[in-house]
Design an enzyme around this catalytic site. Structure first.
Site, mmCIF file in Angstrom:
data_model
loop_
_atom_site.group_PDB
_atom_site.id
_atom_site.type_symbol
_atom_site.label_atom_id
_atom_site.label_comp_id
_atom_site.label_asym_id
_atom_site.label_seq_id
_atom_site.Cartn_x
_atom_site.Cartn_y
_atom_site.Cartn_z
ATOM 1 N N ASP A 63 0.696 -1.267 -0.044
ATOM 2 C CA ASP A 63 -0.267 -0.105 0.071
ATOM 3 C C ASP A 63 0.877 1.219 0.063
ATOM 4 O OD1 ASP A 63 -2.191 -1.382 0.116
ATOM 5 O OD2 ASP A 63 -3.182 -0.699 1.806
ATOM 6 N N HIS A 112 -0.183 1.013 7.537
ATOM 7 C CA HIS A 112 -0.138 2.142 6.889
ATOM 8 C C HIS A 112 0.735 2.923 8.111
ATOM 9 C CE1 HIS A 112 -3.859 1.944 4.129
ATOM 10 N NE2 HIS A 112 -3.051 0.943 3.779
ATOM 11 N N CYS A 216 -5.277 10.345 4.871
ATOM 12 C CA CYS A 216 -5.480 9.363 3.913
ATOM 13 C C CYS A 216 -6.349 9.652 3.082
ATOM 14 C CB CYS A 216 -6.439 8.306 4.791
ATOM 15 S SG CYS A 216 -5.357 7.677 6.236
#
Length: 235
Positions: A63, A112, A216
């Site tokens: 990611d 993350h 985000c």
């Protein structure tokens, strides 16, 4: 969501940028450890300390939110959704222009990096006190001010999905003096003010339940300035 930026990407390409699409995983069963202890935090801590997560090294996966770029240096974490294969792909793809450093945290469920290590200006970074970085000396040796932010004021009964109250530090830096911050996060606003940073208050607490914060939800597609090196020990 990438389609919203297609006209921007085409413009970048016409002006000389490279247009890259990362490998798309097949999501095969072999990518996952079927015996991974989902319910046991103690076991997950032990496995994370050994670099073992629910994803295997079957194929490259990552990611973008597990990478943090500070000028020429990129910090990446092996997590539940980013494997070493994916990090190695990124290192080879980027070549010598950027330096990729793998960092790790005292975190049984890493996913993350932008609620754990958050740069707010050249030489200043927020470090989550509940997830200490094992390589924080990289920043200290470069003269960075490592700031441990206060905890969120979010109530314990606020619904959250695959995230934590540390979304409070998932802020959006407009520049080195202005940050988009949760309206109710007064302790964090005071910390930023002590560092000379103005907080622009936005109430999006209800959206935190879906697993995201200001960093985000945004994608900075227009940037100014030159490529800098903020870590002279690597020059």
């Amino acid at each position: 969501d990438y389609r919203a930026y297609r006209h921007v990407i085409k413009d970048y390409f016409r002006r000389g940028a490279r247009w890259t699409t990362a490998p798309k995983p097949t999501m095969a069963n072999a990518l996952y450890d079927a015996n991974y202890p989902i319910e046991s935090v103690k076991d997950r801590h032990r496995l994370a300390s050994n670099g073992s997560f629910v994803t295997t090294e079957h194929e490259p996966v990552f990611d973008a939110a597990d990478f943090l770029r500070l000028g020429r240096d990129i910090f990446a974490q092996r997590s539940q959704v980013t494997n070493k294969f994916g990090i190695d792909w990124m290192i080879r793809h980027l070549g010598d222009k950027y330096r990729v450093h793998v960092v790790s945290f005292d975190d049984p469920n890493p996913m993350h990096i932008d609620g754990t290590l958050v740069p707010i200006a050249p030489g200043i970074i927020l470090s989550n006190p509940d997830r200490p970085c094992h390589q924080i000396d990289i920043f200290q040796k470069a003269g960075w001010n490592v700031v441990y932010p206060p905890r969120s004021v979010l109530s314990d009964d606020h619904p959250l999905w695959m995230t934590s109250k540390w979304l409070s530090i998932n802020i959006l830096m407009l520049d080195s003096k202005r940050a988009v911050v949760g309206k109710h996060e007064v302790p964090l606003q005071k910390t930023l003010a002590s560092l000379g940073i103005e907080s622009i208050l936005v109430d999006m607490r209800h959206a935190n339940s879906f697993g995201g914060g200001f960093h985000c939800w945004t994608c900075d597609i227009r940037r100014r300035g030159a490529l800098e090196s903020y870590f002279p020990q690597f020059d």
